[in-house]
Design a protein around this motif. Structure first.
Motif, mmCIF file in Angstrom:
data_model
loop_
_atom_site.group_PDB
_atom_site.id
_atom_site.type_symbol
_atom_site.label_atom_id
_atom_site.label_comp_id
_atom_site.label_asym_id
_atom_site.label_seq_id
_atom_site.Cartn_x
_atom_site.Cartn_y
_atom_site.Cartn_z
ATOM 1 N N GLU A 1 -40.778 18.841 38.702
ATOM 2 C CA GLU A 1 -42.145 18.429 38.405
ATOM 3 C C GLU A 1 -42.221 16.915 38.549
ATOM 4 O O GLU A 1 -41.392 16.190 38.009
ATOM 5 C CB GLU A 1 -42.534 18.855 36.985
ATOM 6 N N TYR A 2 -43.222 16.452 39.278
ATOM 7 C CA TYR A 2 -43.324 15.015 39.535
ATOM 8 C C TYR A 2 -43.563 14.259 38.234
ATOM 9 O O TYR A 2 -44.388 14.643 37.410
ATOM 10 C CB TYR A 2 -44.444 14.719 40.525
ATOM 11 N N ALA A 3 -42.817 13.159 38.064
ATOM 12 C CA ALA A 3 -42.912 12.358 36.842
ATOM 13 C C ALA A 3 -42.787 10.879 37.179
ATOM 14 O O ALA A 3 -42.097 10.126 36.493
ATOM 15 C CB ALA A 3 -41.828 12.783 35.844
ATOM 16 N N GLY A 4 -43.446 10.462 38.252
ATOM 17 C CA GLY A 4 -43.401 9.061 38.630
ATOM 18 C C GLY A 4 -44.136 8.181 37.631
ATOM 19 O O GLY A 4 -44.966 8.656 36.845
ATOM 20 N N PHE A 5 -43.829 6.901 37.673
ATOM 21 C CA PHE A 5 -44.468 5.955 36.751
ATOM 22 C C PHE A 5 -44.437 4.567 37.366
ATOM 23 O O PHE A 5 -43.786 4.328 38.385
ATOM 24 C CB PHE A 5 -43.751 5.959 35.400
#
Length: 645
Positions: free
Chosen positions: A390-394
């Motif tokens: 699951e994408y969790a970029g920041f």
């Protein structure tokens, strides 16, 4: 749905080397599978009908490896011999074989010039070997290894001082191998022109240090003469690809971002030897998204519709591009995953790829859409619980966007808490993405969150983003820590008191660095790591080029600066229980580097263990022997389970 277990790796098929026939609408590719009983990989060739999409198994011996199309319906297949290589011809119609010829040196590549008569051969020539020795004398000489240059050894190869990769023209009937290149020249890449009269190749001469910068040359077969296209000492030269009568190649001056700088694209008119840069490029040419479910290679370039076809790693995906002689670029439709290698037949592109969350398969692009041709790995994942990333970029505290993902535990219950593992890739100029990674799926099946990101220094975001020179531990460490904070906030079910950190190569270096700069992790696994650029300079096969560039010093110019970037310096501050995994024949991050960090932790009273693997190198986790890969994953998960579960 069943959870993915360690032993499931034995059921995966690894596809590579797709090769379209120059004569018919068919192609051959290689499929490897692990055999735990024999403790080796078994390779077989498969035949694909590009008109119907039908795929059938061509060989069943389990011994297939290298091959090229020799003539219509016939493959030339090579295998290692006691000395050199043996070749045989294989009929794709009925699978029958017949002996062809022997070559006296280990063969790295072969291309037919006149099928059945003349062949262009790239071979590893050991100039340390004395001529005229008896069998007994040769046996005695095996105990001695002369070393007179750098690199002295190479990972997965062994001691290479005195060795050169040389080009030959082999006459099959007489067995005569006429050298095209001479000592002390070593060849990089090579390509034969369509008329089979010229060979373009890169390489350099050296007697002390093998440099990064090479030259580019053109050899004329009829006249046996060589011309210089680019002199040595200026460019790092990458891929070579003929498009019609024009030579396309990738190269870089490495003047702005060092080895992180990407290759621009050039053409050379072979009639005039005029070189022209036609396109600037800021992405790695080829597939550089990491996984542990790949074995074997292939070409990232080809000729398609009279243009250069080439792969680039952009973000977390790998796609196809076209470039004409004028420098006009076109991107082919996006593929949801990573394309690994290509082969072209007319308007069709055959390629091996991994779609996100799936294992390798063979695909076809017909100019309009993508079509999957094989289902060789369908059974391996049938009824298996795959936890998709699951994408969790920041955006980090420096205002830089960092891509990241979280893999949740299988059978995730939002009302429960789980341990988490930060997994770091190697490189550092490599990228994680959404590809299937067996190790991560095993951890998810054991009840772990797995979180991964591409910090500054990673690939896929351009050379400036990938340029970590002088900033190891300065840019990447806060990215990892802020990413950890970010995922803990996103997933409150992840227990901050039960976090682990793991990584290999650069990821091993960062594991060593992290445990010396924070106490937030309850367990660590440092694999194929290095911990001291001062010592690594003299023992790693890439140390004399990599370390001075990445740490901006040598042991003589600024030893204190190197020591500041050495994780072993901070060993007195470590409290995290740490397991070290290392292969005895790792010449990239040599065993002494693992020993140093392990010994430092033991000396300072930190709970630590070390697990060593005989007969393995830097690629243990990706291409190690089947039993060794199983054992590595067992000791890794056992260490995490003991400290985090």
């Amino acid at each position: 749905m069943k959870k993915i277990e360690m032993a499931d790796l034995l059921e995966y098929r690894f596809l590579s080397r797709p090769s379209c026939s120059p004569w018919r609408d068919q192609a051959v590719f290689l499929v490897n599978k692990q055999n735990a009983h024999l403790n080796r990989y078994q390779g077989n060739l498969y035949l694909a009908d590009l008109a119907t999409g039908a795929v059938s198994q061509l060989t069943r011996t389990g011994k297939a490896s290298s091959f090229v199309w020799d003539s219509d319906g016939v493959l030339l297949c090579g295998k290692k011999a006691k000395e050199g290589a043996d070749f045989e011809r294989l009929s794709v119609a009925d699978g029958t074989t017949s002996p062809a010829f022997h070559f006296p040196h280990p063969v790295l590549g072969i291309t037919p010039v006149e099928p059945g008569k003349t062949y262009l051969v790239l071979a590893d020539v050991n100039h340390n070997q004395k001529e005229g020795l008896s069998a007994a004398q040769k046996k005695d000489e095996e105990d001695y290894i002369p070393v007179s240059e750098l690199p002295l050894w190479d990972n997965g190869v062994g001691y290479v001082s005195g060795h050169r990769d040389a080009l030959f023209l082999l006459e099959e009937k007489t067995g005569e191998a006429r050298p095209i290149t001479q000592w002390p020249f070593t060849v990089g890449a090579y390509v034969l022109t369509p008329d089979k009269k010229q060979v373009a190749y890169s390489g350099c001469s050296y007697t002390q240090l093998n440099p990064r910068q090479k030259g580019l040359y053109l050899y004329d077969i009829p006249s046996q003469t060589t011309k210089t296209i680019l002199p040595e000492g200026e460019y790092r030269i990458g891929k070579l690809q003929m498009v019609g009568e024009t030579l396309f190649f990738s190269a870089s001056l490495c003047d702005k971002h060092g080895s992180s700088q990407k290759d621009d694209l050039f053409t050379c008119d072979l009639a005039t030897l005029t070189v022209k840069k036609i396109a600037e490029n800021d992405y790695t040419i080829g597939c550089n998204v990491s996984t542990d479910c790949r074995f074997g290679g292939g070409s990232p370039t080809g000729e398609y519709q009279g243009k250069l076809l080439y792969l680039t790693t952009e973000g977390s995906r790998v796609g196809m591009n076209l470039l004409d002689k004028a420098g006009n670029k076109e991107k082919l439709p996006e593929f949801a995953g990573a394309i690994e290698n290509v082969s072209v037949k007319g308007e069709k592109i055959l390629f091996v790829a991994m779609e996100n969350g799936k294992l390798q398969e063979l695909y076809l692009y017909d100019g309009k859409e993508y079509r999957q041709l094989t289902c060789l790995n369908e059974a391996a994942l049938k009824n298996k619980a795959v936890s998709l990333p699951e994408y969790a970029g920041f955006t980090n505290s420096s205002g830089v966007k960092i891509d990241g993902w979280v893999i949740k535990p299988v059978d995730f219950d939002p009302n429960k808490t789980y341990p988490g593992v930060l997994s770091m890739h190697g490189g550092p100029c490599v990228a994680w993405g959404e590809l299937f990674v067996h190790e991560m799926q095993v951890l998810a099946g054991m009840g772990y969150f797995v979180f991964l990101c591409n910090p500054r220094g990673s690939d896929g975001r351009g050379a400036e983003f990938a340029d970590l020179r002088g900033h190891w531990g300065e840019y990447d460490f806060p990215d990892f820590m802020e990413f950890t904070d970010h995922v803990l906030a996103l997933y409150p079910q992840m227990d901050p008191g039960r976090l682990g950190v793991i990584g290999g190569s650069y990821g091993g270096y960062m594991t060593n660095w992290i445990i010396g700069h924070t106490k937030r992790f309850a367990a660590a696994v440092s694999q194929r790591s290095f911990c001291n650029p001062i010592s690594d300079f003299g023992v790693s096969c890439i140390g004399y080029t990599f370390d001075p560039e990445q740490f901006c010093a040598t042991p003589w110019s600024d030893v204190e600066l190197l020591w500041e970037h050495a994780p072993v310096k901070y060993a007195p501050d470590v409290v995290t229980p740490t397991l070290f995994i290392h292969a005895l024949e790792d010449y990239n991050c040599p065993l002494t580097e693992g020993f140093q960090m392990f010994s430092a932790l033991k000396y300072h009273g930190v709970e630590s263990e070390m697990y060593l693997f005989k007969g393995e190198n830097h690629e243990l986790s990706r291409s190690g022997k089947p039993k060794h890969r199983q054992r590595r994953l067992f000791v890794l998960t056992d260490w995490l389970n003991r400290h985090l579960q």
